[in-house]
Scaffold this motif. Structure first.
Motif, PDB file in Angstrom:
ATOM      1  N   GLU A 408       0.826  -1.203   0.000  1.00  0.00           N
ATOM      2  CA  GLU A 408       0.000   0.000   0.000  1.00  0.00           C
ATOM      3  C   GLU A 408       0.865   1.261   0.000  1.00  0.00           C
ATOM      4  N   GLU A 409       1.878   1.262   0.860  1.00  0.00           N
ATOM      5  CA  GLU A 409       2.742   2.429   0.958  1.00  0.00           C
ATOM      6  C   GLU A 409       3.408   2.761  -0.370  1.00  0.00           C
ATOM      7  N   LYS A 410       3.877   1.713  -1.044  1.00  0.00           N
ATOM      8  CA  LYS A 410       4.662   1.963  -2.249  1.00  0.00           C
ATOM      9  C   LYS A 410       3.832   1.851  -3.511  1.00  0.00           C
ATOM     10  N   GLY A 411       2.519   1.624  -3.350  1.00  0.00           N
ATOM     11  CA  GLY A 411       1.660   1.488  -4.516  1.00  0.00           C
ATOM     12  C   GLY A 411       2.140   0.394  -5.443  1.00  0.00           C
ATOM     13  N   LEU A 412       2.479  -0.749  -4.823  1.00  0.00           N
ATOM     14  CA  LEU A 412       3.143  -1.790  -5.596  1.00  0.00           C
ATOM     15  C   LEU A 412       2.223  -2.836  -6.188  1.00  0.00           C
ATOM     16  N   ALA A 413       0.944  -2.782  -5.802  1.00  0.00           N
ATOM     17  CA  ALA A 413       0.089  -3.899  -6.208  1.00  0.00           C
ATOM     18  C   ALA A 413       0.180  -4.119  -7.704  1.00  0.00           C
ATOM     19  N   GLN A 414       0.242  -5.339  -8.077  1.00  0.00           N
ATOM     20  CA  GLN A 414       0.376  -5.675  -9.484  1.00  0.00           C
ATOM     21  C   GLN A 414      -0.930  -5.371 -10.194  1.00  0.00           C
ATOM     22  N   ILE A 415      -0.819  -4.820 -11.420  1.00  0.00           N
ATOM     23  CA  ILE A 415      -2.029  -4.566 -12.191  1.00  0.00           C
ATOM     24  C   ILE A 415      -2.396  -5.863 -12.875  1.00  0.00           C
ATOM     25  N   SER A 416      -3.389  -6.536 -12.325  1.00  0.00           N
ATOM     26  CA  SER A 416      -3.753  -7.773 -13.001  1.00  0.00           C
ATOM     27  C   SER A 416      -5.140  -7.638 -13.603  1.00  0.00           C
ATOM     28  N   GLY A 417      -5.803  -6.514 -13.283  1.00  0.00           N
ATOM     29  CA  GLY A 417      -7.105  -6.276 -13.882  1.00  0.00           C
ATOM     30  C   GLY A 417      -6.953  -6.168 -15.394  1.00  0.00           C
ATOM     31  N   LYS A 418      -7.739  -6.939 -16.106  1.00  0.00           N
ATOM     32  CA  LYS A 418      -7.580  -6.995 -17.564  1.00  0.00           C
ATOM     33  C   LYS A 418      -7.799  -5.636 -18.217  1.00  0.00           C
ATOM     34  N   ASP A 419      -8.767  -4.884 -17.688  1.00  0.00           N
ATOM     35  CA  ASP A 419      -9.088  -3.604 -18.313  1.00  0.00           C
ATOM     36  C   ASP A 419      -7.902  -2.642 -18.249  1.00  0.00           C
ATOM     37  N   ASP A 420      -7.259  -2.595 -17.082  1.00  0.00           N
ATOM     38  CA  ASP A 420      -6.108  -1.694 -16.931  1.00  0.00           C
ATOM     39  C   ASP A 420      -5.009  -2.065 -17.911  1.00  0.00           C
ATOM     40  N   ILE A 421      -4.745  -3.366 -17.990  1.00  0.00           N
ATOM     41  CA  ILE A 421      -3.655  -3.801 -18.871  1.00  0.00           C
ATOM     42  C   ILE A 421      -4.028  -3.553 -20.334  1.00  0.00           C
ATOM     43  N   ALA A 422      -5.294  -3.833 -20.656  1.00  0.00           N
ATOM     44  CA  ALA A 422      -5.731  -3.638 -22.040  1.00  0.00           C
ATOM     45  C   ALA A 422      -5.529  -2.183 -22.468  1.00  0.00           C
TER      46      ALA A 422
END
Ligand code: ADP
Ligand code: MG
Ligand code: ZN
Length: 475
Positions: A408-422
């Motif tokens: 959370e602090e580093k905003g590291l969560a992986q973008i796995s949402g398909k829409d974001d990646i698309a």
């Protein structure tokens, strides 16, 4: 001619008692010289020793852990010899009636199990320490803080046939001693040291050769080197037509050689006799059974269980069972993240590396098993990549935080949402029209280029698998 070595070890273990074996002086290491002494351990005339019950208890505990039979009647004996660090002129030891006999330790090299017999375990007291002045100082000094500290001597059968087997035996023995918490096993401080008896015989012979005893080896490496040197030395003598003489030798660690110290003394040289100031010890069976109940699961049993319960390799299990604390760490991790192989890989790789680099005990590690399992679950769910996981683990250790907090602090969560990646993929394709056309025209290797561009645009946070799938669709 081909020769085969024969090796038997005598291991001295300092028992973890608060006070000495026959008086109430402290056993603490590193005190001012001659701070922990009294008339008894100074060997004043007329003093009377009293047996430390805890010392006997630890000897029984150890004997049980190495599969020995406890002798219901055992006795201390005087071993007479003169030495400046032995003020009484004798050492209180055990001789013909030791506390335990007939045990064994299993060792396993390359999957092949081998049983090393243990002749006996006996109790004795340590001597003091001589300090020889260096430089201009011509004097020698004696520190008697260690005099009277309880020791257990564990004597093996001459069952080992190589320096590797000797090392394996010592490793297993040390592991057991640490599991049952009877000794610090600190080799630098001298609480674990060994004498190696070495002989060689022609292959095919079943008569042992004459042995030399190498005294006071205080590291595994020195022990192995000393044994190897000694084997070579003896073979050379025999090949030259010479004879081995039974003697006591010392290992010169700087030169890597063994040197003769004295011709071997025989038991009768010591004029052993029963210690008249101490009663024989009668060990009740009920006491033995009480002590047996205190034994933890021993390393060998733990290895067997880890193999059958978690289907891990012998190698993994060997590392994870090297201490009770590490085994517990692994089991707690698996209880929250049911993937033994992945847990084992992370612990054996990243966790052990961080512990080693920071010189930290597993029990004091900021990344508790609960925290590690949380991290591993996040990786499995694709919230973060394995690579990010390693970096996050380092931060968790350094900053004493949970994986969730770091992410959370580093905003590291992986973008796995398909829409974001698309969305990112669309942008990348739009800004590289020429490459996209070339790819469609048959330049397959440009696929890697696009994967790289998308990962870069996502600052490494996009789940690579999703990127691959979506790119294939979109291109
Ligand atoms: P000592 O007090 O004379 O050293 P111990 O009985 O305490 O005698 O120890 C003897 C040690 O030497 C044991 O570990 C035994 O296994 C080992 N040993 C005996 N004979 C041989 C031999 N021929 N070659 C190598 N080791 C031997
Ligand atoms: Mg000996
Ligand atoms: Zn004392």
């Amino acid at each position: 001619m081909e020769y085969i070595p024969v090796i038997g070890l005598e291991v001295h273990v300092q028992s973890k008692t608060e006070t000495k074996m026959f008086c109430a002086c402290s056993t603490r290491f590193g005190e001012k010289p001659n701070n922990n002494v009294c008339p008894i351990c100074l060997g004043m005339p007329g003093m009377l020793p009293v047996i430390n019950k805890k010392g006997v208890e630890l000897a029984i505990k150890t004997s049980l852990a190495i599969n020995c039979k406890i002798e219901p009647l055992n006795q201390f004996a005087r071993k007479n010899y003169f030495y400046p660090d032995l003020p009484k002129g004798y050492q209180i030891s055990q001789y013909d009636l030791p506390i335990a006999t007939g045990g064994y330790i299993d060792i396993g090299l390359e999957g092949a199990k081998k049983r090393i017999g243990i002749t006996r375990l006996h109790m004795e007291e340590d001597a003091g320490k001589l300090i020889h002045g260096d430089g201009g100082d011509q004097n020698s000094y004696v520190d008697l803080n260690r005099a009277g500290v309880p020791l257990m001597e564990i004597v093996s059968e001459p069952d080992m046939r190589s320096s590797e087997e000797a090392k394996e035996y010592m490793t297993r023995l040390k592991e057991i001693l640490e599991y049952i918490e009877v000794s610090d096993c600190n080799m630098e401080e001298g609480s674990l040291r060994c004498d190696a008896n070495v002989s060689v015989m022609p292959v095919g012979s079943n008569t042992f050769g004459t042995r030399a005893e190498i005294k006071n080896l205080n590291s595994f490496r020195f022990m192995q080197k000393a044994i190897e040197y000694e084997i070579e030395r003896q073979i050379e003598i025999l090949e030259d037509g010479g004879r081995i003489i039974q003697e006591t030798r010392l290992f010169d660690s700087a030169k890597g050689i063994t040197i003769s110290m004295r011709s071997k003394e025989e038991a009768h040289d010591y004029r052993y006799f029963p210690e008249p100031d101490l009663q024989p010890i009668v060990v009740k069976n009920s006491w033995v059974e009480e002590i047996r109940k205190e034994l933890p699961e021993l390393p060998e049993a733990k290895r067997q269980r880890f193999i059958s319960e978690y289907s891990l390799s012998e190698y993994d299990v060997g590392v994870l069972s090297s201490s009770i604390a590490l085994g517990d760490y692994f089991e707690k991790t698996v209880s929250k993240y049911n993937n033994p192989k992945a847990s084992s890989n992370w612990i054996m790789g990243e966790v052990l590396r961080l512990l080693k680099d920071g010189n930290i005990n597993v029990a004091d590690f900021n990344v508790t098993p609960e925290r590690l399992s949380e991290l591993l679950v996040m990786i499995e769910e694709g919230k973060i990549s394995g690579k990010m996981g390693k970096a996050i683990l380092e931060d968790m250790a350094k900053e004493n935080k949970t994986a969730q907090e770091i992410v959370e602090e580093k905003g590291l969560a992986q973008i796995s949402g398909k829409d974001d990646i698309a969305k990112i993929i669309d942008e990348v394709i739009a800004s590289h029209p020429q490459e996209a056309e070339d790819y469609r025209g048959g330049k397959d290797r440009l696929f890697g280029f696009f994967v790289g561009q998308v990962l870069k645009a996502s600052k490494g946070k996009a789940n690579p698998q999703t990127v691959n799938e979506l790119l294939k669709e979109k291109l």
